[in-house]
Scaffold this motif. Structure first.
Motif, mmCIF file in Angstrom:
data_model
loop_
_atom_site.group_PDB
_atom_site.id
_atom_site.type_symbol
_atom_site.label_atom_id
_atom_site.label_comp_id
_atom_site.label_asym_id
_atom_site.label_seq_id
_atom_site.Cartn_x
_atom_site.Cartn_y
_atom_site.Cartn_z
ATOM 1 N N ARG A 15 -5.044 5.029 -0.282
ATOM 2 C CA ARG A 15 -4.285 3.784 -0.169
ATOM 3 C C ARG A 15 -5.133 2.546 -0.424
ATOM 4 O O ARG A 15 -4.801 1.463 0.039
ATOM 5 N N THR A 16 -6.225 2.702 -1.154
ATOM 6 C CA THR A 16 -6.998 1.507 -1.472
ATOM 7 C C THR A 16 -6.185 0.664 -2.437
ATOM 8 O O THR A 16 -5.317 1.170 -3.159
ATOM 9 N N LEU A 17 -6.476 -0.617 -2.479
ATOM 10 C CA LEU A 17 -5.731 -1.509 -3.362
ATOM 11 C C LEU A 17 -5.847 -1.061 -4.819
ATOM 12 O O LEU A 17 -4.872 -1.087 -5.569
ATOM 13 N N ARG A 18 -7.004 -0.604 -5.214
ATOM 14 C CA ARG A 18 -7.208 -0.136 -6.594
ATOM 15 C C ARG A 18 -6.313 1.073 -6.897
ATOM 16 O O ARG A 18 -5.670 1.132 -7.942
ATOM 17 N N LEU A 19 -6.269 2.047 -5.981
ATOM 18 C CA LEU A 19 -5.408 3.224 -6.176
ATOM 19 C C LEU A 19 -3.934 2.840 -6.178
ATOM 20 O O LEU A 19 -3.150 3.359 -6.971
ATOM 21 N N VAL A 20 -3.571 1.943 -5.294
ATOM 22 C CA VAL A 20 -2.177 1.497 -5.222
ATOM 23 C C VAL A 20 -1.768 0.842 -6.536
ATOM 24 O O VAL A 20 -0.691 1.119 -7.066
ATOM 25 N N LEU A 21 -2.613 -0.008 -7.076
ATOM 26 C CA LEU A 21 -2.290 -0.663 -8.344
ATOM 27 C C LEU A 21 -2.179 0.354 -9.482
ATOM 28 O O LEU A 21 -1.308 0.228 -10.354
#
Length: 193
Positions: A96-102
């Motif tokens: 759920r890191t911002l990079r993975l979410v994006l």
């Protein structure tokens, strides 16, 4: 005193049964059925709302039950696709890191959205007895309207979905947000300008 009443209410047998039912419905064992039922119900509801709007503004003389049923059936196939799509994307890009979410949001827009839109049109076309070439023509004519709306609605909604929600609640959230979009989908699918 108010706090004690709330605590007592949450311990009431009816509330406990509801909580248990909710836990079962969103468990791995029943999640596909739950997701399909939610998607079917909200797709049919979106169509009913659109038809009501059309009736109020003189665009449609009366409620067409068959049309709402057809849109509900498209919700069944779309619910199955969404269920497996979210399972895939969460296993392909766990975390759920911002990079993975994006990354998930971009994949959802580039792969998931076209898949869902096409599934809806193919299901609706099959229900209405259209030929394969008629379905392809309809997708060509109407796809861009829905896909453009997808780019407006879904990226911010999916950031919330992928960043903060548990995977078993993704289709529920998606369909709750989608209710307004389902009204628009019904409008496009039945070609009301």
């Amino acid at each position: 005193m108010f706090r004690n009443a709330i605590v007592a209410l949450t311990r009431a047998p009816v509330v406990q049964k509801l909580r248990s039912g909710q836990q079962k419905a969103f468990s791995t064992k029943y999640l596909l059925y739950t997701n399909v039922a939610i998607s079917m119900t909200l797709s049919a509801t979106g169509d009913m709302l659109e038809q009501h709007y059309q009736k109020v503004f003189g665009e449609h003389p009366r409620w067409d039950r068959k049309r709402s049923v057809k849109m509900g059936v498209t919700g069944v196939t779309v619910g199955v696709v969404c269920h497996y799509w979210y399972n895939f994307i969460d296993s392909f890009l766990p975390g759920r890191t911002l990079r993975l979410v994006l990354k998930k949001v971009i994949l959802d827009q580039i792969i998931g959205s076209p898949l869902v839109i096409s599934t809806m049109f193919i299901t609706l076309g099959a229900l209405e007895g259209r030929t394969r070439s008629e379905m392809i023509d309809e997708i060509r004519q109407k796809f861009i309207r829905l896909y453009t709306a997808e780019w407006i609605i879904w990226p911010p909604a999916q950031v919330i979905n992928f960043l903060w929600l548990k995977p078993q609640y993704r289709v529920l959230y998606d369909n709750t947000i989608s209710l307004g979009y389902d009204v628009y989908t019904s409008r496009v699918a039945y070609d009301v300008s």
